[in-house]
Scaffold this motif. Structure first.
Motif, short mmCIF file in Angstrom:
data_model
loop_
_atom_site.label_atom_id
_atom_site.label_comp_id
_atom_site.label_asym_id
_atom_site.label_seq_id
_atom_site.Cartn_x
_atom_site.Cartn_y
_atom_site.Cartn_z
N ILE A 103 -4.29 7.60 -4.00
CA ILE A 103 -3.44 6.42 -3.74
C ILE A 103 -3.30 5.59 -5.02
O ILE A 103 -2.21 5.11 -5.34
CB ILE A 103 -4.06 5.55 -2.62
CG1 ILE A 103 -4.22 6.36 -1.34
CG2 ILE A 103 -3.21 4.30 -2.39
CD1 ILE A 103 -3.00 6.49 -0.49
N PHE A 107 0.24 4.85 -6.72
CA PHE A 107 0.62 3.46 -6.95
C PHE A 107 0.97 3.23 -8.43
O PHE A 107 2.00 2.64 -8.76
CB PHE A 107 -0.55 2.55 -6.52
CG PHE A 107 -0.56 1.20 -7.17
CD1 PHE A 107 0.30 0.20 -6.74
CD2 PHE A 107 -1.43 0.94 -8.22
CE1 PHE A 107 0.27 -1.04 -7.35
CE2 PHE A 107 -1.45 -0.29 -8.83
CZ PHE A 107 -0.59 -1.29 -8.40
N VAL A 173 -5.91 -0.44 0.04
CA VAL A 173 -4.95 -1.13 -0.82
C VAL A 173 -5.62 -1.85 -1.99
O VAL A 173 -5.26 -1.63 -3.15
CB VAL A 173 -4.09 -2.11 0.01
CG1 VAL A 173 -3.20 -2.93 -0.90
CG2 VAL A 173 -3.26 -1.36 1.04
N THR A 177 -5.36 -0.58 -5.85
CA THR A 177 -4.61 -1.39 -6.80
C THR A 177 -5.44 -1.66 -8.04
O THR A 177 -4.98 -1.51 -9.17
CB THR A 177 -4.21 -2.73 -6.14
OG1 THR A 177 -3.60 -2.45 -4.89
CG2 THR A 177 -3.28 -3.51 -7.02
#
Lengths: 307, 583
Positions: A103, A107, A173, A177
């Motif tokens: 992820i 991202f 998330v 990030t």
């Protein structure tokens, strides 16, 4: 192509053997696991008995041969701390780490590549200026600090995301990030400079002059050349992230390999440290190999260069 | 590059030079122009960064407001803390009545990953306290630290203090329905003694465990062992023989079964452990339906998670973190003393031989030279207690004597009496990263000693290497450490740090201390033992083998919906009596 592949494979195997040797001897200079694992009240006889059971009282080269012959077939022994097979512990943690790294990488790429391309084609534009600022910030802000700030702001204050763990779909998330930002920064800069450089090449000028559509030029000539340095960086970064981000996983209590590394080092868990190090090396070497092969696929110079 | 460009397009290679169109020329000039960028352009990324920094600052703005709030609440906080102390020490009257049935979920955050839930294999406190929710021993500690019956209804001790007869509670079953009886006790002991575990020795204090009848066992110790029942309460978790033989050690590690108030449900490695109420528990139904253990290693994240309500109990907070949680809605801070004592040890076995510290006057002087209260105030916000004599406050035979106190003049006098008017030089070492603020504590001590003329050169060492050298007795003649004890007495700590060559981490031997410790070991009577501890502490004030530092305080924070939760000084807790209020 075949020769290229075989030579790269051979190099990887040699490197792996080097890693195994290095890891084995390096963990052994860090301290006595018997002392660390046994309770403080334990007597000298208890300690000696423990060393006997664990095989720590054998000559170092015997221990090494034992370890090496096991490692080749994927048997790293039982973790001293967790009492279960070391490799199994690593594999249990792998899905969480792949999830997080995947992820984070997606991202980073989704944001970085468009910004880098726009910046490269329009140097000095607003997007370019902001993008470069973002890239610089992403690369220079310490991410353990950013992780804490994110938790305070997005989890505690706004309650948008969980502050730790991997329970819900959006748990990933915040850690992704934070983990992705430095990679994003690097890819923005790389993409931008690659576009700038390639745009000035003779063959692009040639393409323009022969009347090709700008879109065709971008896709067929520019992107294809930008892809080469990008792939190498993505390969390296993904391997790095798969090795487990110790800080990020520890701060977000993410049940991946990074945490396991922290634990295994703290407990002087030799078999586990060795299993993690060798496993990570295999992953990184594998990714490098794939990266190299992808180059060759994209760039004929590499494919034919060796012959 | 040129080679490649030629590769496929050689045929049209020469054309561009004649048709160099305007657009390409412009672009080229831009690219070239970049090389001679003026200063303003060069600063563009900087502007971008400034803008970004402004954004980040803006995003952090609400955070700054919190900081100022903390400052303004400072006065109020102190009041709250003293209230919380009272809550722990006095009997709490719960605001909500306990439920009849197990209800709700309680989530407890721990700081490290339990390595195992099999008690003889648990490597540290948080793993064993987690496991104890599943298991029971024959005896247990109550909240006051006394030994009470648990799986045994009562017991008798022979006159010579070596034979214990336990009468077991009847009708108790393990979580899988297997009955608990004398066979289970014998099997549990046998397995732990022969398992080759790090903690097997806790079971080895018994030389035999015999079944007299189905509900009676006789346990024999080699010699009178004053700590036998304490060690049993803290280590002897009973396991079901039939189940263990069926699934083996690996299967038992995977799915542990005991008689305890909670039944094991699942363990997602690195993520959480889930247990559910054992409704057939022999002490009655637990009041919590689901109990979840979550490891959160980073303390800042624990602080965040208690604020968001994601967890109900967080442990091992620093005093700064505890302070930051005071006044937060739905969060209550609990403070309790931990049975651990910090000290700077002297050495009279190896590196300290022939050094001035062999003179008790010098060692007294060094105790007077250090201002412990100032260190505690500066580094722990006042939340620690000056130590004296290496017995912790809640332990048996604690002698409430005055600590040495800070008296640099007296220190200089004593040094002069001992013949060191001009002071002397000495090496000191402390471990890094092992204990909260301990590096700073050591630096402060070195500073205080320098003030009375003892030139201390301090080395802070990586803790792994440090323990190795400590065990090999190779550390400098002054070295810092701490020692906990979970058996309600200071004996393990005293024995481990003062038994000379016989103890791994000791660098001190003194005939009188040795003599008193031997007496403590073999005296069963509590009162007599308490007196012996007092004698030992008195002796250790005159002949200090340490610079006594402090007993730390542990902070936990709980959600206010948690009722009747009482952590104990050994960091244990009995969740059987705790419940949660459902909103």
């Amino acid at each position: 192509m075949q020769r290229y592949f075989i030579s790269r494979l051979g190099q990887s195997a040699l490197l792996l053997i080097g890693v195994i040797i290095l890891v084995f001897f390096m963990v052994r200079v860090t301290g006595d696991p018997a002392r660390l694992m046994m309770p403080r009240e334990a007597s000298a006889e208890d300690l000696e008995a423990f060393r006997e059971v664990m095989g720590f009282n054998r000559p170092l080269y015997v221990q090494f041969l034992d370890f090496f012959s096991g490692a080749i077939v994927g048997d790293f022994g039982d973790s001293l701390h967790f009492k279960t097979p070391a490799l199994q512990l690593v594999l249990e943690r792998l899905p969480a780490t792949v999830h997080l790294a995947g992820i984070a990488l997606i991202f980073a790429l989704i944001i970085a590549i468009p910004i880098g391309l726009i910046g490269g084609f329009n140097p000095g534009s607003v997007v370019d200026t902001l993008g470069r600022g973002l890239a610089l910030a992403g690369q220079s802000i310490p991410n353990f600090w950013l992780a804490l700030i994110f938790i305070l702001f997005f989890a505690v204050r706004l309650r948008w995301f969980p502050s730790f763990g991997r329970d819900e779909w959006h748990s990933v998330v915040l850690p992704a990030t934070v983990l992705g930002l430095p990679v994003m920064g690097q890819i923005v800069r790389l993409t931008r400079s690659a576009v700038l450089e390639i745009r000035g090449e003779d063959f692009i000028r040639t393409a323009y002059s022969k009347g090709l559509e700008p879109r065709t030029i971008y896709i067929k000539h520019v992107f294809r050349n930008v892809a080469i340095p990008l792939i190498s960086v993505i390969g390296v970064q993904f391997g790095y992230m798969l090795g487990g981000s110790i800080y990020i996983e520890t701060i977000f209590s993410w049940p991946g390999m990074g945490q396991l590394i922290e634990q295994s080092i703290g407990w002087r868990d030799f078999p586990l440290i060795q299993a993690i190090a060798v496993f990570t090396s295999v992953v990184v070497l594998g990714l490098n190999l794939i990266t190299d092969l992808t180059y060759a696929f994209i760039d004929p110079r590499i494919r034919y260069g060796s012959s | 590059m040129v080679d490649y460009a030629r590769g496929g397009e050689e045929l049209i290679y020469f054309k561009p030079f004649f048709f160099l169109n305007a657009k390409t020329a412009q672009e080229v000039s831009i690219i070239e122009g970049e090389e001679n960028m003026n200063i303003l352009k060069q600063l563009r990324p900087v502007f971008g960064l400034v803008l970004l920094a402004a954004l980040i600052l803006a995003a952090c703005q609400p955070q700054e407001i919190i900081v100022t709030q903390v400052v303004t609440q400072e006065v109020e906080k102190q009041v709250v803390v003293t209230q919380e102390v009272e809550v722990v020490t006095t009997v709490e009257v719960p605001a909500e009545p306990p439920p009849d049935m197990p209800i709700g979920t309680l989530v407890r955050a721990v700081t490290t990953f339990p390595n195992s839930l099999d008690i003889p294999q648990t490597a540290e406190r948080q793993a064993s306290t987690t496991a104890w929710n599943i298991f029971d021993s024959l005896v247990a500690f109550n909240d006051a630290g006394e030994i009470v019956p648990r799986l045994a209804e009562r017991w008798e001790v022979s006159d010579d203090g070596t034979e214990y007869t336990f009468y077991l509670r009847e009708g108790v079953t393990f979580h899988n329905g297997e009955p608990f009886n004398a066979d289970a006790v014998v099997f549990s002991w046998d397995r732990a003694v022969n398992g080759g575990f790090e903690y097997s020795y806790h079971w080895e204090s018994a030389v035999s465990v015999e079944k007299l009848d189905d509900y009676t066992v006789k346990i024999t110790t080699e010699a009178p062992d004053a700590l036998f029942l304490s060690i049993m309460a803290d280590n002897w978790g009973m396991i079901p023989p039939g189940y263990f033989q069926e699934v083996g050690q690996a299967g038992f590690d995977e799915f542990p079964i005991g008689t305890g108030p909670f039944k094991f449900v699942e363990w997602v490695k690195g993520d959480h452990i889930t247990m559910e109420a054992n409704e057939d528990y022999f002490r009655g139904m637990p009041k919590i339906k689901t109990f979840i253990i979550r490891p959160i290693p980073e303390s800042a994240t624990r602080v965040a998670a208690i604020q968001t309500g994601e967890v109900d109990i967080v442990t091992r907070l620093s005093s700064e973190e505890a302070q930051s949680l005071l006044g937060v809605e739905n969060v209550k801070v609990i403070k309790y003393p931990v049975t651990r004592v910090y000290y700077i040890a002297f050495n009279n076995l190896t590196t300290g031989v022939g050094q001035p510290t062999e003179d008790p006057l010098v060692r007294q002087a060094m105790n007077y030279a250090v201002d412990i209260d100032a260190i505690i105030d500066a580094l722990f916000d006042g939340f620690a207690k000056p130590a004296i004599g290496l017995v912790a406050t809640s332990e048996l035979g604690y002698d409430d004597a005055e600590p040495f106190g800070y008296d640099p003049d007296k220190a200089r006098d004593l040094l002069a009496q001992a013949g060191y008017t001009d002071g002397f030089a000495m090496d000191m070492a402390c471990p890094a990263g092992a204990y909260t603020h301990f590096e700073e504590v050591c630096e402060a001590i070195a500073g205080y000693l320098n003030e009375v003329g003892i030139d201390v050169s301090l080395e802070i060492m990586e803790s792994g290497q440090y323990w190795d050298m400590e065990a090999a007795k190779e550390l400098p003649p002054l070295f810092g450490d701490s020692w906990s004890s979970a058996v309600g007495e200071g004996y393990p700590r005293l024995n481990g740090s003062l038994r000379g060559w016989d103890a791994s981490y000791s660098s001190w031997f003194d005939d009188e201390i040795d003599n008193l410790l031997t007496q403590i070991e073999t005296t069963i009577d509590q009162k007599e033992r308490a007196e012996l501890y007092k004698d030992l502490q008195a002796y250790m004030r005159e002949n200090p083998p340490f610079i006594y530092l402090y007993e730390p305080v542990s902070f936990e924070a709980i959600n206010t919906r948690v009722q009747n939760y009482k952590p104990r000084s050994a960091e244990t807790y009995d969740l059987f009596q705790t419940w949660v209020v459902e909103e």
